[in-house]
Structure formats: structure tokens, C-alpha cells
Design a protein around this motif. Sequence first.
Motif, short mmCIF file in Angstrom:
data_model
loop_
_atom_site.label_atom_id
_atom_site.label_comp_id
_atom_site.label_asym_id
_atom_site.label_seq_id
_atom_site.Cartn_x
_atom_site.Cartn_y
_atom_site.Cartn_z
N UNK A 17 -4.99 -77.07 5.25
CA UNK A 17 -4.99 -78.27 4.40
C UNK A 17 -4.50 -79.45 5.21
N UNK A 18 -3.60 -79.18 6.13
CA UNK A 18 -3.02 -80.27 6.93
C UNK A 18 -4.10 -80.93 7.78
N UNK A 19 -4.85 -80.14 8.51
CA UNK A 19 -5.86 -80.69 9.42
C UNK A 19 -7.24 -80.83 8.76
N UNK A 20 -7.34 -80.44 7.52
CA UNK A 20 -8.63 -80.58 6.82
C UNK A 20 -9.66 -79.57 7.28
N UNK A 21 -9.20 -78.44 7.81
CA UNK A 21 -10.17 -77.44 8.28
C UNK A 21 -10.54 -76.53 7.12
N UNK A 22 -11.80 -76.52 6.80
CA UNK A 22 -12.37 -75.65 5.76
C UNK A 22 -11.83 -75.89 4.35
N UNK A 23 -11.08 -76.96 4.13
CA UNK A 23 -10.54 -77.19 2.78
C UNK A 23 -11.68 -77.50 1.81
N UNK A 24 -12.47 -78.49 2.14
CA UNK A 24 -13.59 -78.85 1.28
C UNK A 24 -14.62 -77.73 1.20
N UNK A 82 7.26 -80.85 0.32
CA UNK A 82 6.86 -79.85 -0.67
C UNK A 82 7.30 -80.24 -2.06
N UNK A 83 6.37 -80.33 -3.00
CA UNK A 83 6.77 -80.48 -4.39
C UNK A 83 6.08 -79.37 -5.18
N UNK A 84 6.89 -78.43 -5.68
CA UNK A 84 6.35 -77.24 -6.34
C UNK A 84 5.55 -77.63 -7.57
N UNK A 85 4.44 -76.95 -7.76
CA UNK A 85 3.64 -77.16 -8.97
C UNK A 85 4.42 -76.59 -10.14
N UNK A 86 4.53 -77.37 -11.19
CA UNK A 86 5.21 -76.89 -12.39
C UNK A 86 4.13 -76.41 -13.35
N UNK A 87 4.16 -75.13 -13.66
CA UNK A 87 3.13 -74.59 -14.57
C UNK A 87 1.77 -74.64 -13.91
N UNK A 88 0.89 -75.49 -14.43
CA UNK A 88 -0.47 -75.60 -13.89
C UNK A 88 -0.81 -77.03 -13.52
N UNK A 89 -1.71 -77.15 -12.55
CA UNK A 89 -2.36 -78.42 -12.25
C UNK A 89 -3.85 -78.20 -12.42
N UNK A 90 -4.57 -79.26 -12.71
CA UNK A 90 -6.02 -79.15 -12.88
C UNK A 90 -6.71 -80.15 -11.97
N UNK A 91 -7.76 -79.70 -11.34
CA UNK A 91 -8.58 -80.56 -10.49
C UNK A 91 -10.03 -80.38 -10.90
N UNK A 92 -10.84 -81.40 -10.66
CA UNK A 92 -12.28 -81.27 -10.87
C UNK A 92 -13.00 -81.56 -9.57
N UNK A 93 -13.92 -80.70 -9.23
CA UNK A 93 -14.71 -80.88 -8.00
C UNK A 93 -16.18 -80.89 -8.41
N UNK A 94 -16.86 -81.99 -8.10
CA UNK A 94 -18.26 -82.13 -8.51
C UNK A 94 -19.18 -82.03 -7.30
N UNK A 95 -20.21 -81.23 -7.43
CA UNK A 95 -21.19 -81.07 -6.37
C UNK A 95 -22.58 -81.12 -6.99
N UNK A 107 -6.44 -81.78 -0.58
CA UNK A 107 -7.17 -82.20 0.62
C UNK A 107 -8.67 -82.24 0.33
N UNK A 108 -9.14 -81.17 -0.34
CA UNK A 108 -10.58 -81.07 -0.59
C UNK A 108 -11.06 -82.15 -1.54
N UNK A 109 -10.27 -82.44 -2.55
CA UNK A 109 -10.75 -83.32 -3.62
C UNK A 109 -10.31 -84.76 -3.43
N UNK A 110 -9.07 -84.96 -2.99
CA UNK A 110 -8.57 -86.34 -2.86
C UNK A 110 -8.42 -86.78 -1.41
N UNK A 111 -8.71 -85.87 -0.49
CA UNK A 111 -8.54 -86.12 0.93
C UNK A 111 -7.13 -86.59 1.27
#
Length: 257
Positions: free
Chosen positions: A203-210, A87-100, A77-81
Motif C-alpha cells: 500500500x505504501x509504494x502502490x504496488x498491486x493495490x489497485x 496508524x489509526x485503527x479502524x473502528x468497527x467497519x469502514x466502507x469503500x466503493x470501487x467502480x470499474x 491507496x487503491x481508491x483514494x490514492x
Amino acid sequence: MNNSNIINNKSFQDNDELSKNSGSESDQDPKVSQLNIEENKKLNIEILPENTDKEDLSFKVIIIGDSSVGKSSLANKAIKNKFESSYSATIGFDFFSFFVKINNKILKLQIWDTCGQEIYQSLITNFYRNCSLGIMVYAINNRDSYEHLDLWLKEIKRESNPDAKIFLIGNKCDLEKERVVTYEEANIYSEDMEFSKFFEASAKDGINAKEIFIEAARLLYEDYTEYKSEISSSVSEKTNPELKITLNKNEHKSTCC
Ligand SMILES: Nc1nc2c(ncn2[C@@H]2O[C@H](COP(=O)(O)OP(=O)(O)O)[C@@H](O)[C@H]2O)c(=O)[nH]1
Ligand SMILES: [Mg+2]
């Protein structure tokens, strides 16, 4: 040039020579942020696109907590909106990049998201190594996920830098009717355990995610500038890239949905 430095025994990369022009665009979230907007305005914070290819500073951030509490959803939600209700369980790890961009410095948060099924076993050491900040997530409608926080805290304190900042996030605050963990009890727990921040999110309503990630960037940037000013008078960073200092700065600010 990338100088590898250590702050609070956490690594970060400082790419001072990189251009400050990122071709950035502001990301307007219609939801009202409840977190330190005034402080962030003073700091001149701007969210940059996910495909930004430059950074001055880079920090590793990990997201931990039980399965299904919404760790991946908050990052998505924070990164890709985006929010997926299936539900799809994360397998192992996922990686995200957030730039500010903060005060003309481009910060990259390298976000490591894990599947959360390993609560009773140690995660691989690599996951925690050089982590600057941990985001511990429970769901306000899942008592077990709250009760397991002690185990996650023990794990992060054992495996990671003991001075790493830790946020506590009560996710799914849109499910008020299903709430089984009160804001008040989690807030007391957060103060007792000296978390850097506690807030509820959806995450659903986008409250405080970003805002979770903006706050993370802001705190890490503040540590960085404190570190720079402490060494600037006496030490050349280039000749002492491994300098370690200890900063004692605990903040306890809370917000609620
Ligand atoms: N109602 C509600 N559901 C959520 C929220 N965040 C995640 N979910 C749902 O909870 C499930 C698990 O989410 P996920 O992000 O995969 O959890 P993870 O295992 O902790 O990464 C999914 O079905 C999501 O759609 C939220 O804020 N509100
Ligand atoms: Mg996940």
C-alpha cells in the motif's frame, strides 16, 4: 430496475436499464502492474471515479486479516490514492466503493473493511452475508498475521458463502529487509487452500493495490457473464431472479513484488 440475483449463492445486483455513459476518467497509476494486464486489455477495463453514481452490477467484497497488516491502507491507496504512515485503527467497519467499467458494464465493488481485532470471535454475520469475494491480508514482515490465516479462512468459510472467491494478499512487500514470510511458502499455501489469487502488494509504494480490486472485478464479471450465458437459452432472468447455479472454476495465478 434492480434485479436481485444469486450467483454461486452470492448476491449481486444487475441494473441493466441504467445508462452506460458514466462521465468516466481513466486513472493512471505510475506503478507497473504485474497482474494480467493483457487479459484486462482484452476485456476493456476502465477505472471510474469514486463518486460515480451509476452501476449495472454490484458486488460485496470483504477485507479480513489481523490488525495492522494494511487492510485499510490497501483500500485507501487503491481508491483514494492516499497512504498514511501513522496508524489509526479502524473502528468497527469502514466502507469503500470501487467502480470499474468492463465491456460497457459498470461494476461497483462495495468494499467492507473491518478492524481485524475479532480474530478469536465471530464477526457479526452481517459482515459475511452475501459476500462475493473475500480479500485475506497478512503482512510479509509479521509471522503471526500469516499464521492466523487458517483462522480467518475457517471464519470466512463458516460464515460466508462456501463458494465465495478468496484472494490472499501479502502486504508490505516494500519492507523486504524485514521479511519473515517468503513468497514461495505463501504461494504454496495459496495453492493448497485453492485461493483464487495470491499476490504480494505494498500500500505504501502502490504496488498491486489497485490491481487487487481490478482483478476482483474482472473475476466477478467473468462469473456474471458465465451465469448469464448459462441461463440465457432456457430461463428468463426476470421471472427467475433467485436462480442458483454452481460454477466450478478455480484459477491459480500468482505474481510477486
Ligand atoms: N511499510 C508499509 N507500511 C504499511 C503498508 N500498509 C500499511 N502500512 C502501515 O501499517 C500500519 C497499519 O495499516 P492499516 O492499513 O491501518 O492496517 P489495518 O489495521 O490492517 O487496516 C499503518 O501505520 C500503515 O501506515 C505497506 O504496504 N508498507
Ligand atoms: Mg483498518
